[in-house]
Motif scaffolding. Structure first.
Motif, mmCIF file in Angstrom:
data_model
loop_
_atom_site.group_PDB
_atom_site.id
_atom_site.type_symbol
_atom_site.label_atom_id
_atom_site.label_comp_id
_atom_site.label_asym_id
_atom_site.label_seq_id
_atom_site.Cartn_x
_atom_site.Cartn_y
_atom_site.Cartn_z
ATOM 1 N N VAL A 193 56.865 56.573 -77.044
ATOM 2 C CA VAL A 193 57.656 57.725 -76.596
ATOM 3 C C VAL A 193 59.151 57.420 -76.711
ATOM 4 N N ASN A 228 60.200 57.432 -80.277
ATOM 5 C CA ASN A 228 60.252 58.800 -80.787
ATOM 6 C C ASN A 228 61.555 59.482 -80.389
ATOM 7 N N GLU A 229 61.918 59.350 -79.122
ATOM 8 C CA GLU A 229 63.133 60.011 -78.650
ATOM 9 C C GLU A 229 64.380 59.328 -79.196
ATOM 10 N N LYS A 274 62.227 74.230 -69.892
ATOM 11 C CA LYS A 274 62.921 72.926 -69.931
ATOM 12 C C LYS A 274 64.323 73.083 -70.499
ATOM 13 N N GLU A 310 58.134 66.273 -81.126
ATOM 14 C CA GLU A 310 58.083 65.985 -79.704
ATOM 15 C C GLU A 310 57.274 64.707 -79.475
ATOM 16 N N ALA A 311 57.617 63.978 -78.406
ATOM 17 C CA ALA A 311 56.875 62.762 -78.067
ATOM 18 C C ALA A 311 55.495 63.087 -77.499
ATOM 19 N N CYS A 312 55.309 64.309 -77.059
ATOM 20 C CA CYS A 312 54.004 64.782 -76.591
ATOM 21 C C CYS A 312 52.967 64.599 -77.704
ATOM 22 N N ALA A 348 54.809 69.742 -75.643
ATOM 23 C CA ALA A 348 55.635 69.642 -74.431
ATOM 24 C C ALA A 348 57.054 69.190 -74.774
ATOM 25 N N THR A 388 59.996 67.203 -74.960
ATOM 26 C CA THR A 388 60.293 65.799 -74.641
ATOM 27 C C THR A 388 61.506 65.367 -75.458
ATOM 28 N N THR A 389 61.291 65.109 -76.736
ATOM 29 C CA THR A 389 62.404 64.727 -77.602
ATOM 30 C C THR A 389 63.440 65.851 -77.703
ATOM 31 N N SER A 410 64.271 67.994 -75.416
ATOM 32 C CA SER A 410 65.088 67.985 -74.202
ATOM 33 C C SER A 410 66.123 66.859 -74.247
ATOM 34 N N THR A 411 65.676 65.695 -74.736
ATOM 35 C CA THR A 411 66.575 64.537 -74.790
ATOM 36 C C THR A 411 67.749 64.786 -75.722
#
Length: 316
Positions: free
Chosen positions: A12, A15-16, A52, A145-147, A152, A154-155, A157-158
């Motif tokens: 994760v 990925n981000e 998000k 996304e890391a999901c 979801a 994830t990436t 949002s980051t």
């Protein structure tokens, strides 16, 4: 199982991290254009998003407001139920949606355009409906996304959070925003203490360990020990000759050994001790002590000593 979970965590994070590298490559002239647009804005920066993206938008709006850029978050659903009245023609809208096709955001577009507000969009799709209907589009780059289902946020949002921070910091530089400015917006908590509290508020000024230049080594050690500052001040309040620290004494013992007790203070004292002004911020005092690897500073000037500030007194 434990190793598997650690592998997932690292995957994760990787990925981000890759998403942030992609964002760095995606930054282009449009970033400069947005900074200039915000800098010259006569109204407020209104940030909108849902889910998000809305949570990230709230953080960006808060960061802007605390660093000199007036901003607030507007929920898109609340906007079309009366909160459109919060908009002014001088304001700028920053709309956040990864896809650029979020219905709640697109429903706002005609109302924003009708009022003549500039629109900045943040999406990962330059050809999206929102991007095409924006005055400036900020592209967040390509990523997954890391999901595990690539669903979801994830990436996305980051990278959006990081892009918001980049805008905030760029605007701080553009405005010449200082620590004193920040302190005006953030007087509370540990940050407020760092930025507003002054050395004179914590310094010790009673029973300072003064030493005469003629004081013997053994008497100096006794005075320094009683003072509990880890040093002795050679001279008097209006004429500081130097200081002798615990470290100075230890080094002299090692260097001179059996001749140690026959030394004069002048032979081992530091003749140019560091001073800090009483009205200086505690944050600056701590920076100086950490930089010079010392545990205390004299407060005042060589010809007017006010006290001593110690590192352990600064509780942040």
């Amino acid at each position: 199982m434990k190793d598997t979970l650690i592998h997932i965590a690292r995957s994760v994070i990787q990925n981000e991290y890759d998403g942030l590298k992609g964002l760095s490559k995606a930054i282009d002239q449009s970033f400069d254009e947005v900074v200039e647009l915000i800098y010259n804005c006569k109204g407020k920066i209104i940030i909108t998003g849902i889910g998000k993206s809305g949570i990230i938008g709230r953080k960006i709006a808060s960061s802007f407001s605390s660093t000199g850029t007036q901003s607030f978050f507007l929920h898109p659903s609340e906007a079309i139920h009366g909160d459109l009245g919060m908009m002014n023609t001088d304001d700028i809208i920053i709309a956040i949606t990864n896809s650029g096709e979020t219905v709640e955001i697109l429903n706002l577009l005609p109302h924003i355009q009708q009022r003549g507000l500039k629109i900045v969009s943040i999406t990962s799709r330059p050809t999206s409906t929102l991007a095409k209907n924006s005055d400036i589009h900020l592209y967040t780059g390509e990523f997954e996304e890391a999901c595990p289902f690539n669903l979801a946020p994830t990436t996305s949002s980051t990278v959006t959070l990081c892009l918001g921070d980049a805008l905030m910091v760029a605007l701080m530089h553009k405005r010449g925003f200082t620590e004193d400015n920040y302190a005006q917006f953030h007087p509370g908590g540990v940050l407020g203490q760092r930025l507003k509290n002054r050395v004179e508020e914590l310094m010790s000024s009673d029973n300072l360990p003064f030493l005469s230049i003629d004081t013997s080594i053994i008497d100096a050690i006794e005075i320094i020990n009683k003072g509990r500052y880890g040093l002795g001040i050679v001279g008097h309040k209006n004429d500081i000759k130097g200081i002798i620290t615990d470290g100075d004494l230890r080094r002299a013992m090692l260097n001179f050994k059996e001749n140690f007790f026959s030394l004069t203070l002048k032979q081992i004292m530091t003749t140019a001790p560091l001073f800090i002004k009483p009205h200086s911020k505690l944050n600056e005092a701590k920076k100086q002590m950490l930089h010079h690897r010392i545990t205390c500073l004299l407060v005042g000037e060589k010809t007017d000593l006010k006290g001593i500030i110690q590192l352990h007194q600064i509780k942040f």
